[in-house]
Motif scaffolding. Sequence first.
Motif, PDB file in Angstrom:
ATOM      1  N   PRO A  28       0.814  -1.389   0.118  1.00 28.63           N
ATOM      2  CA  PRO A  28      -0.121   0.047   0.069  1.00 28.63           C
ATOM      3  C   PRO A  28       0.797   1.379   0.031  1.00 28.63           C
ATOM      4  N   SER A  29       2.000   1.421   0.699  1.00 26.31           N
ATOM      5  CA  SER A  29       2.845   2.524   0.962  1.00 26.31           C
ATOM      6  C   SER A  29       3.458   2.635  -0.668  1.00 26.31           C
ATOM      7  N   ILE A  30       3.911   1.790  -1.376  1.00 21.54           N
ATOM      8  CA  ILE A  30       4.314   1.788  -2.553  1.00 21.54           C
ATOM      9  C   ILE A  30       3.351   2.373  -3.542  1.00 21.54           C
ATOM     10  N   MET A  31       2.355   1.757  -3.548  1.00 21.88           N
ATOM     11  CA  MET A  31       1.143   2.161  -4.300  1.00 21.88           C
ATOM     12  C   MET A  31       0.852   3.674  -4.163  1.00 21.88           C
ATOM     13  N   ALA A  32       0.650   4.011  -2.778  1.00 25.36           N
ATOM     14  CA  ALA A  32       0.363   5.626  -2.339  1.00 25.36           C
ATOM     15  C   ALA A  32       1.610   6.523  -3.212  1.00 25.36           C
ATOM     16  N   ARG A  33       2.589   6.039  -3.573  1.00 22.92           N
ATOM     17  CA  ARG A  33       3.804   6.894  -3.850  1.00 22.92           C
ATOM     18  C   ARG A  33       3.617   7.074  -5.361  1.00 22.92           C
ATOM     19  N   CYS A  34       2.803   6.375  -6.041  1.00 25.69           N
ATOM     20  CA  CYS A  34       2.534   6.183  -7.535  1.00 25.69           C
ATOM     21  C   CYS A  34       1.384   7.249  -7.864  1.00 25.69           C
ATOM     22  N   THR A  35       2.046   8.061  -8.594  1.00 27.68           N
ATOM     23  CA  THR A  35       0.946   9.304  -9.362  1.00 27.68           C
ATOM     24  C   THR A  35      -0.204   8.756  -9.822  1.00 27.68           C
ATOM     25  N   GLU A  36       0.150   7.679 -10.638  1.00 22.38           N
ATOM     26  CA  GLU A  36      -1.076   7.070 -11.411  1.00 22.38           C
ATOM     27  C   GLU A  36      -2.203   6.395 -10.654  1.00 22.38           C
ATOM     28  N   VAL A  37      -1.656   6.095  -9.512  1.00 19.00           N
ATOM     29  CA  VAL A  37      -2.761   5.243  -8.711  1.00 19.00           C
ATOM     30  C   VAL A  37      -3.366   6.107  -7.677  1.00 19.00           C
ATOM     31  N   GLU A  38      -4.928   5.739  -7.743  1.00 17.59           N
ATOM     32  CA  GLU A  38      -5.681   6.339  -6.992  1.00 17.59           C
ATOM     33  C   GLU A  38      -6.238   5.013  -5.794  1.00 17.59           C
ATOM     34  N   LEU A  39      -5.541   5.263  -4.591  1.00 16.45           N
ATOM     35  CA  LEU A  39      -5.407   4.204  -3.807  1.00 16.45           C
ATOM     36  C   LEU A  39      -6.575   4.523  -2.724  1.00 16.45           C
ATOM     37  N   LEU A  40      -7.424   3.255  -2.136  1.00 12.60           N
ATOM     38  CA  LEU A  40      -8.324   3.445  -1.213  1.00 12.60           C
ATOM     39  C   LEU A  40      -8.102   2.386  -0.268  1.00 12.60           C
ATOM     40  N   VAL A  41      -7.867   2.385   0.878  1.00  6.72           N
ATOM     41  CA  VAL A  41      -7.751   1.333   1.897  1.00  6.72           C
ATOM     42  C   VAL A  41      -9.117   1.103   2.832  1.00  6.72           C
ATOM     43  N   LYS A  42      -9.558  -0.304   2.564  1.00  3.81           N
ATOM     44  CA  LYS A  42     -10.735  -0.541   3.399  1.00  3.81           C
ATOM     45  C   LYS A  42     -10.714  -2.157   3.536  1.00  3.81           C
ATOM     46  N   ARG A  43     -11.919  -2.711   3.939  1.00  8.81           N
ATOM     47  CA  ARG A  43     -11.970  -4.079   4.294  1.00  8.81           C
ATOM     48  C   ARG A  43     -12.814  -4.558   3.090  1.00  8.81           C
TER      49      ARG A  43
ATOM     50  N   VAL B 124       3.473  -5.046  -7.373  1.00  2.05           N
ATOM     51  CA  VAL B 124       2.754  -3.659  -7.552  1.00  2.05           C
ATOM     52  C   VAL B 124       2.840  -3.440  -9.073  1.00  2.05           C
ATOM     53  N   GLN B 125       4.000  -3.644  -9.857  1.00  4.60           N
ATOM     54  CA  GLN B 125       4.314  -3.338 -11.059  1.00  4.60           C
ATOM     55  C   GLN B 125       3.276  -4.377 -11.876  1.00  4.60           C
TER      56      GLN B 125
END
Length: 220
Positions: free
Chosen positions: A20-35, A126-127
């Motif tokens: 999740p932290s790697i994804m959060a640094r990707c400008t092309e990713v809109e990351l949501l965290v939930k169950r 992630v890639q």
Amino acid sequence: MTKEHIQIIADDREQQCDIPSIMARCTEVELLVKRLPCGDYSVGGWLLVERKTVSDLLLSIVDGRLFRQAYKLSQSAMAALLIVEGHFKEKENPALDRRAVLGALASLTLTFGIPVLRTQTCQETVQLMLYAAKQHQFIQHGIVSRGGYHPRSLHKRQLYVLQGFPGIGPALARNLLQTFGSLSAVFDASEAELNNVRGMGVTKAAGFSQLLGSQYKESQ
């Protein structure tokens, strides 16, 4: 085509790893965290990913958790994928016979219709998810035709046609043809009849029927 953001939902239990932290640094990713009800990552609303390290894979085979998770993934309306991350080491789990591991992987792909892909690190995982999302975007925009492998035999061409539908893998395509006998019979089957096919489930049957019966509109 303009560059699109990729929405990825990460299960909140995945926060203990680096993905999740790697994804959060990707400008092309809109990351949501939930169950999530099943799977570890929902990619672009079409792909459900279960990620396992090698050690967790082996433990999940021993305690039967892998097959319960595989069943839930197979019932999802989305396409499913298992990513196995890390390196297999000799005597990683001495109590688990190598044949059991091979049998479990064969069951995942052939019975549940869930492909299994390997990565070495969190970064590579992630890639891989991003590559999958981008390829899906290209196809959705009509940029990529369905090239590559084209079977020659009739029964393989029939399976190939069905595997072009979202969420239908080799095992489910075979079950559909064995149940109804032909492609035309599969396409004419009611949602209730489709739901009775092993591996189809309510959500996949509904999605398949909607895809076949919906009026085509360029804006969809």
